[in-house]
Design a protein around this motif. Structure first.
Motif, PDB file in Angstrom:
ATOM      1  N   GLY A 286      42.151  38.827  48.820  1.00 55.42           N
ATOM      2  CA  GLY A 286      43.157  39.962  48.843  1.00 55.42           C
ATOM      3  C   GLY A 286      43.634  40.330  47.236  1.00 55.42           C
TER       4      GLY A 286
ATOM      5  N   MET B  75      46.766  39.844  40.599  1.00 56.51           N
ATOM      6  CA  MET B  75      46.940  41.165  40.197  1.00 56.51           C
ATOM      7  C   MET B  75      46.259  41.409  38.706  1.00 56.51           C
ATOM      8  SD  MET B  75      48.044  44.617  40.528  1.00 56.51           S
ATOM      9  CE  MET B  75      48.409  45.749  39.183  1.00 56.51           C
TER      10      MET B  75
ATOM     11  N   ALA C 225      34.743  41.154  43.399  1.00 62.02           N
ATOM     12  CA  ALA C 225      35.468  42.564  43.943  1.00 62.02           C
ATOM     13  C   ALA C 225      34.604  42.778  45.165  1.00 62.02           C
ATOM     14  CB  ALA C 225      35.004  43.530  42.991  1.00 62.02           C
ATOM     15  N   THR C 226      35.432  43.275  46.176  1.00 54.84           N
ATOM     16  CA  THR C 226      34.864  43.639  47.419  1.00 54.84           C
ATOM     17  C   THR C 226      35.083  45.180  47.805  1.00 54.84           C
ATOM     18  OG1 THR C 226      36.889  43.165  48.558  1.00 54.84           O
ATOM     19  CG2 THR C 226      35.355  41.456  48.647  1.00 54.84           C
TER      20      THR C 226
ATOM     21  N   GLU D  74      38.108  39.213  46.725  1.00 53.32           N
ATOM     22  CA  GLU D  74      38.132  38.296  47.754  1.00 53.32           C
ATOM     23  C   GLU D  74      39.467  37.678  47.736  1.00 53.32           C
ATOM     24  OE1 GLU D  74      34.132  35.557  47.435  1.00 53.32           O
ATOM     25  OE2 GLU D  74      35.114  36.283  45.399  1.00 53.32           O
TER      26      GLU D  74
ATOM     27  N   TYR E  75      32.224  49.559  49.186  1.00 54.60           N
ATOM     28  CA  TYR E  75      32.560  48.130  49.605  1.00 54.60           C
ATOM     29  C   TYR E  75      31.412  47.346  49.117  1.00 54.60           C
ATOM     30  CZ  TYR E  75      36.423  50.090  52.153  1.00 54.60           C
ATOM     31  OH  TYR E  75      37.585  50.730  52.359  1.00 54.60           O
TER      32      TYR E  75
ATOM     33  N   MET F  75      40.624  48.097  42.544  1.00 53.05           N
ATOM     34  CA  MET F  75      39.835  47.332  43.414  1.00 53.05           C
ATOM     35  C   MET F  75      40.682  46.142  44.102  1.00 53.05           C
ATOM     36  SD  MET F  75      36.770  46.604  40.261  1.00 53.05           S
ATOM     37  CE  MET F  75      36.270  48.202  39.218  1.00 53.05           C
ATOM     38  N   GLN F  76      39.646  45.774  45.035  1.00 53.76           N
ATOM     39  CA  GLN F  76      40.347  44.680  45.734  1.00 53.76           C
ATOM     40  C   GLN F  76      39.139  43.365  45.687  1.00 53.76           C
ATOM     41  OE1 GLN F  76      41.925  45.278  49.798  1.00 53.76           O
ATOM     42  NE2 GLN F  76      42.870  43.575  48.918  1.00 53.76           N
TER      43      GLN F  76
ATOM     44  N   MET G 295      43.996  42.085  43.760  1.00 53.92           N
ATOM     45  CA  MET G 295      43.904  43.516  43.186  1.00 53.92           C
ATOM     46  C   MET G 295      43.756  43.613  41.824  1.00 53.92           C
ATOM     47  SD  MET G 295      47.339  44.595  45.286  1.00 53.92           S
ATOM     48  CE  MET G 295      48.434  43.368  44.425  1.00 53.92           C
TER      49      MET G 295
END
Ligand SMILES: NC(=O)c1ccc[n+]([C@@H]2O[C@H](COP(=O)([O-])OP(=O)(O)OC[C@H]3O[C@@H](n4cnc5c(N)ncnc54)[C@H](O)[C@@H]3O)[C@@H](O)[C@H]2O)c1
Length: 340
Positions: free
Chosen positions: A228, A150, A195-196, A226, A336, A223-224, A230
Motif C-alpha cells: 500500500g 510515502m 512498485a505495483t 506492495e 500495473y 506510484m503504488q 505510495m
C-alpha cells in the motif's frame, strides 16, 4: 592486497569525472586504461591524468590492458554490451545507471552477472552513498519516522544546462529511464518494497524538440507499492533556479526531508534585493562525494571479497518501473507491475 587496476569506458560528461575520481580519490586502486570513441577525450585523459593505455575499441582494452575491473560510463545503450563483454573476460564491473535501455537488455545483464558469481558487479545508484541519504536511511531503520508509507521526490535539472540535455536526448532512453530512475530506486530503498502501479503524465512545456525523441521536458508520476505504500515524483529539465533534488519520506510517526531548499552552501546574501541563497548548479557538485564513495565501495568489495548492496536486480527493477512510467505516459493509462 594488491591495488585494483581499473579501466574506464566512456569519458563524456560523467566519465571524465569518474576518471578523475578513480585517479585521485580512491584508495587501493589505480586507473591504468581508458576507452572512448572520441579521440580528443582520450588525449585529455592521457595528458591530464597520465592514463597509460588509451583505446578506441572496448574489446582491445579488456583484452590488452592488464586490468582487473572496468568502470562502464559509456552511453546508456552500450552498457549491457560492455558489462557482458567485461564479465566474460573475467573482469569486475561497475556500471553507471541505467542498467540497460530495455528490459531484455537488463535480463541479459542479470544472466551474465549470475554466471560470473565470482566477480563483483555494482550499479551506480550513487544517491544511496550520499551522506544525507545514507543518514536518512539509518534514521528510518532506527524507527525515527515509524513505518514509512510515502515518498515524495523532486528531480529537477537546471534550465541552464538544457543544451547538453537536448544533445543527449537521442541516447538517454527518455526522462523516466534517464532521470526519474534515481528517485524510483530511492523510493524502493526507503519503502523497502516494489512498485505495483505507475501512472505518469508529462509534456514538452518549454522545449518541443524533446518530442522528436518521443520524450518530454517535465513529467510527474504517481506510484503504488506492495503493502500500500505510495510515491509521488516530479522530474523536470527546466528548473530556473538550478539543480534541485529533494526527497521526502513520510512515516506514521514523522517525516524526513532531504534538501527542501537545494542550497549551494551556508551563505545568505543580504542586499537591497532582500535575502537570497545560491542554488546547487549541477549534479557533479551535489553528488561529488557520493561518486567517490560509490567507486571506493566497488574497489573495497573487490579487495575484501564482498558483494555490493546495489545489485544487478536493483537495476532491472528500477528499469522495469521506469519503462512502465514511459508506457503510461504514452498510453495515458495506469500500468500495473508484478512486484517480483
Ligand atoms: N549517476 C548519475 O547521476 C549520472 C549522471 C550523468 C550520466 N550518467 C550516466 O552515465 C552514462 C554516460 O553519460 P554521459 O553524460 O557522460 O554521456 P556522454 O554522451 O557525455 O559520453 C558518452 C561516452 O561514452 C563513449 N562511448 C559511447 N559508445 C561507446 C563505445 N561503443 N565504445 C567506447 N566508448 C563509447 C563516448 O565516446 C563518450 O566518451 C550514461 O549512461 C548516463 O545515464 C549518470
Amino acid at each position: 592486497v594488491k591495488k585494483v587496476r581499473l579501466g574506464i569506458v566512456g569519458l563524456g560528461r560523467l566519465g571524465m569525472r569518474h576518471a578523475e575520481t578513480a585517479r585521485y580519490c580512491v584508495r587501493g586502486a589505480e586507473l591504468v586504461a581508458a576507452c572512448s570513441l572520441n579521440p580528443a577525450e582520450l588525449a585529455g585523459v592521457k595528458e591530464q591524468l597520465g592514463v597509460e593505455h588509451c583505446y578506441s575499441d572496448f574489446g582491445q582494452m579488456i583484452a590488452g590492458a592488464g586490468i582487473d575491473a572496468v568502470l562502464v560510463v559509456s552511453s546508456s545503450s552500450e552498457h549491457v554490451s560492455h558489462i557482458t563483454q567485461a564479465l566474460d573476460a573475467g573482469l569486475h564491473v561497475f556500471s553507471e545507471k541505467p542498467l540497460g535501455t530495455t528490459i531484455e537488455e537488463c535480463r541479459t545483464a542479470e544472466k551474465s552477472v549470475e554466471t560470473h558469481r565470482n566477480l563483483v558487479f555494482m550499479l551506480g545508484f550513487m544517491r544511496r552513498f550520499d551522506p544525507s541519504y545514507a543518514y536518512a536511511k539509518r534514521q528510518i531503520a532506527a524507527g525515527a519516522v515509524g513505518q514509512p508509507f510515502m515518498v515524495r521526490a523532486y528531480g529537477l535539472d537546471p534550465d541552464a544546462l538544457i543544451d547538453g540535455a537536448l544533445r543527449f536526448a537521442a541516447t538517454s532512453g527518455g526522462i523516466f529511464l534517464d532521470m526519474m530512475i534515481h528517485d524510483i530506486d530511492l523510493a524502493r530503498w526507503f519503502l523497502g518494497a516494489e512498485a505495483t502501479m505507475v501512472h505518469a503524465i508529462g509534456g514538452t512545456f518549454k522545449y518541443p524538440d524533446f518530442a522528436l525523441h518521443g520524450d518530454v521536458d517535465n513529467a510527474t508520476a504517481l506510484m503504488q507499492f506492495e503493502g500500500g505504500g505510495m510515491a509521488l515524483f516530479f522530474t523536470g529539465r527546466t528548473a530556473a533556479h538550478g539543480y534541485h533534488i529533494e526527497t521526502e519520506i513520510v512515516g506514521t510517526e514523522g517525516q524526513i526531508r532531504i534538501d527542501g531548499v537545494p542550497r549551494k552552501n551556508r551563505v545568505t546574501l543580504y542586499s537591497e534585493r532582500g535575502t537570497s541563497e545560491a542554488c546547487v548548479e549541477a549534479f557533479p557538485e551535489r553528488f561529488g562525494e557520493a561518486f567517490t564513495l560509490e567507486i571506493q565501495e566497488f574497489v573495497d568489495c573487490i579487495r575484501e571479497g564482498r558483494r555490493p548492496e546495489v545489485s544487478v536486480h536493483d537495476g532491472t527493477r528500477a528499469t522495469a518501473v521506469a519503462y512502465a512510467a514511459t508506457e503510461s505516459l504514452r498510453s495515458g493509462k495506469p500500468v500495473y507491475l508484478s512486484p517480483r
